[in-house]
Each structure stands twice: as structure tokens, then as C-alpha cells.
Design a protein around this motif. Sequence first.
Motif, short mmCIF file in Angstrom:
data_model
loop_
_atom_site.label_atom_id
_atom_site.label_comp_id
_atom_site.label_asym_id
_atom_site.label_seq_id
_atom_site.Cartn_x
_atom_site.Cartn_y
_atom_site.Cartn_z
N ASP A 286 30.73 -2.51 21.01
CA ASP A 286 30.37 -1.53 21.67
C ASP A 286 29.25 -0.48 21.92
O ASP A 286 28.30 -0.08 22.94
N ALA A 287 30.23 0.44 21.76
CA ALA A 287 29.37 1.29 20.92
C ALA A 287 28.01 1.36 20.61
O ALA A 287 26.77 1.67 20.91
N VAL A 288 27.32 0.37 19.06
CA VAL A 288 26.27 0.31 19.15
C VAL A 288 25.33 -0.95 19.63
O VAL A 288 24.04 -0.33 19.93
N SER A 289 26.60 -1.33 20.24
CA SER A 289 25.02 -2.08 21.37
C SER A 289 24.16 -1.53 22.44
O SER A 289 23.55 -1.85 22.90
N ARG A 290 25.62 -0.77 23.01
CA ARG A 290 25.18 0.47 24.03
C ARG A 290 23.91 1.10 24.14
O ARG A 290 22.63 1.11 24.10
N GLU A 291 23.97 2.06 22.33
CA GLU A 291 23.17 2.38 21.84
C GLU A 291 21.46 1.46 21.78
O GLU A 291 20.32 1.80 22.06
N ILE A 292 21.97 0.62 21.20
CA ILE A 292 20.73 -0.55 20.88
C ILE A 292 19.82 -0.96 22.52
O ILE A 292 18.27 -0.69 22.25
N PHE A 293 20.54 -0.96 23.67
CA PHE A 293 20.04 -1.52 24.35
C PHE A 293 19.55 -0.16 25.39
O PHE A 293 19.20 -0.63 26.66
#
Length: 473
Positions: free
Chosen positions: A340-347
Motif C-alpha cells: 500500500d505504501a509503495v502504491s500510494r507513493e507511485i500514485f
Amino acid sequence: NVDHTWADPDALRGRFAAAMSAMYREEVPLYGDLMGLVRDVNDEALNRGTSQTNTRSSPESLAAERHGAIRLGTPFELQTVRRIFSVLGMYPVGYYDLSVAGLPMHATCFRPTQVQSLDVNPFRVFTTLLRPDLIQRDEARTLAWKMLQNRKIFTDALLALLDVADAQQGRLDEDQAAVFIPQALQTFSWQHLAASTYKEYQILRAEHPILADIACFRTAHINHLTPRTLDISAMQIAMKEAGMNVKSRIEGPPARKCPILLRQTSFLALEESVQFLKDGNARDSPSPDESELIQATHKARFGETEERGAAVTAKGRQLYDKLLSESMSRTVGLSVQAADAVSREIFRRFPDDWSELRQQGLIYCEFSLARKPAETPVSKRDEKMSLLEQLIDDGIVTFRPITYEDFLPFSAAGIFQSNLQSQKGLDLKPPVSDFEGLVKALGVKPMDMEDWYAQAQRQSLELVGRELGFGEQ
Ligand code: OOG
Ligand code: NI
């Protein structure tokens, strides 16, 4: 007969959806619990006043189901379902290729295509069709096809009423509708008695559980219903606290200030008892003897909830797909929290401010007149600003994001997979999308969803233009 009064398709869809909901709560009691949680979470979100700016539905209609899903096996089944839904004011919109996720299927969505109709009742059905051509192994492909040819998921009374509707420009009168709704509902009900032998079920299941689910049963059972929530993150927690076996991650974009597209989560499919025929027993008997049956179980039906955000333009969709694919490849093997943290960062690269989203052409909006300007017609003041931007800047025109009314193929695949206890895709022939194949099976071309949102935006702008007296000089 000139005195004939026809049933209103929007009203019929409302009755059908309510009947479907009651049937599903009866068949899957846990789903009734889910609806209760959605109602609580929505009440709380409304009280907090944090509900999205783009919520179009009234609070009462909020907790009503937004969609259900079925899986069909043959073009005949798809065409007949198209005729059923057409009586209910639902038409095919969009094409979804699920082979990208290793599933031998493609899909469309049957839904109302008029904004007023969506407001009356938003119910829609995500409908997948098996693509036998993608199944690698001959035995499984041939067996699935043979079984699908033999099953009958529509009652004779229903088929007769569809002919009647065709002869009446697609409409039914109230008496006919009163028969039609329960007959149509039977197609989507659950039957404990399977259409296959246990051995056939096992052969298809071993190939992929989805094949067994599509081909081994006597109906096209509805596999879930989905009420709309205003706060999916709160739902994920509430479902866990209620002791439900919840999908580990929410599908769709990460949580944002300005919701886009849709986010979904579900409780996983339940183990249900099924009676299969023993090998060598006559399969057309409606009530075989106990001694001819084998008791077993099957997992198919679950409960889902979703939060809907703004519809994105082609440009917005390209950005979403790019960020999603990046986030899928960078989160492989990570814990839910880390992923979740990685995808929040990407988005973060997807703007999260309504004005910015609109100005960059990433979302579709509905424009309306906020107040009449002092002088008409309005003329352009600033060369660097478009007339529309100027009108918005002056507070004459306001905008509201248009709600996304459709689905996402990778989210759909994620929902499929978590419910099939099978993360692996099928051993497929090289996946290629087959829009033409779906059109042929369906008998009509589904509406292009891009066009649908663009048109809604354009119509709102045209109305604003007329209200401002443009085009009258
Ligand atoms: C359909 C899953 C797709 C959604 O909400 O994306 C779907 C299925 O499992 O048959 O309903
Ligand atoms: Ni769904």
C-alpha cells in the motif's frame, strides 16, 4: 390495443434489483450483514460531512446495490441475457479483456445509459463470457463446451415472454412484467443440484475453478452483489471487525482526497454444499434419487462493496494504467502494508485536486451555471485564459466530477482470483483481446464508455452555453 400501458423499464429494474437483493440475502445471509455495515459506514460518513463532492445519489438510494455479476458460457446465453436486461432498461457498455490477467473470459456491463435512469435505479450487471478458444487443454475445453451446450438456464415461460417483448418494441405490460421478474430471477438463482457429475466437476476444476463454476451448474447464479459505500477504507476495517474473511487488499487506486474510478473490496466466497451426480446417472432428471448423488462443496458466492469516484478521460486512464502497472510490478511479494505504501507513493503522480484534475484534462466534469452574469453575452477578457476558465474563475460556471459508472479489468481480475483461491492464471493460449468476438456473441456492439462520458460533459457545456445566450446572435 391503444389502452395498453407499458411497464416503465426503470421501475422494472428497481423491482428486479430489489427482488435479486432479497433472494441473495436469503441465499447468502452474510451478505445481509454486509449491507448493514455499509449502511452504518455511510451514515457515519454523511454525519462527518466528508462525503465526496461527486456523490450524485440520494442517501436513501446510496445503500442500494450498484452492481452484481454473472458468468456465462455461450453466445446464446449472452444474447438471451441481453434481451432480459433490455426489458429492464440495461444495455451493454464497454469491453473488458480478462485474458490480461490469465482468465479465459471477456466481459461487458449491462447498465442504464441515461443519467435520469441511473438516478432512478443504478443497478447494473458485470457479465463475463467464457472464451473456450483460450483454453489450452483439449479435454477441458471439449468437456466444458459439451456441458454448456446441454444446459438450459432460461425457463420456457421466460423465453416466451422475451418473444412477446420483442413483438412489443421491447416492452411488457404490468401483467406480463409480474411474471417476467420472478422467471428472470430464476436464471440467476442458486441450485444445490449441479448439472454435472462429480468427476466432470473435478476435471474442470483441476484445469481452473472458473471453468467448473461456469459449466457445471444449472443456472447462471449471481456470484455477488455490491452496495456503494462512501468510505471503503472504513468498510475494510468494519468487515474485519465483524469477523468476515476479507480480501487482503482493496482493488483500484490507493486512497486519495479526490476519489477517481472505483475502489472495491469483498468478503471471500463461502463454501457451499452442492449435490453432484454420480457417474453414469441420467442428467436430465430434475430430482434424482439420493443414491445417485454425491455431496460436495463449491466456492462461488461472495459479497462486495465499492466506492466510486470521478470518471477519467482517455488521458487520465492512460496515466492510471501506467501507474497501476508500475505499482503491480513493484509490489510483488510485499506485505499488504508495504504494498500500500509503495502504491500510494507511485500514485502521487496522479494530481489530487479537483481543479487541477479538470484543468489537466484528466477527469470528466458536468458544468452548470452558478449565476447569471451582469452582461450577456459574455466576452473573453483574458487572452491566456479560455472563456470557460474565465467563467469558472468569475464564479459564473461551476463544475462537478462525473461519477465513474463502469469497471476496471484488473480490479475485476483481482476480485475473481481472490474468490477462486487460485492466484495463478490458467495455462492459456497467448492472450489477445477479442472485441469482435464479443460483439458477435452479443449480437450488438456495446456502447463505447469513453463516448458516454464525453457526451455527458459536452451536453452540460451546451446547456450552459444556451443559458448564457450563446449561439443566439
Ligand atoms: C466478476 C468480477 C468483476 C467487479 O466488481 O469488478 C466485478 C466475477 O467475479 O464474476 O464484479
Ligand atoms: Ni463486483
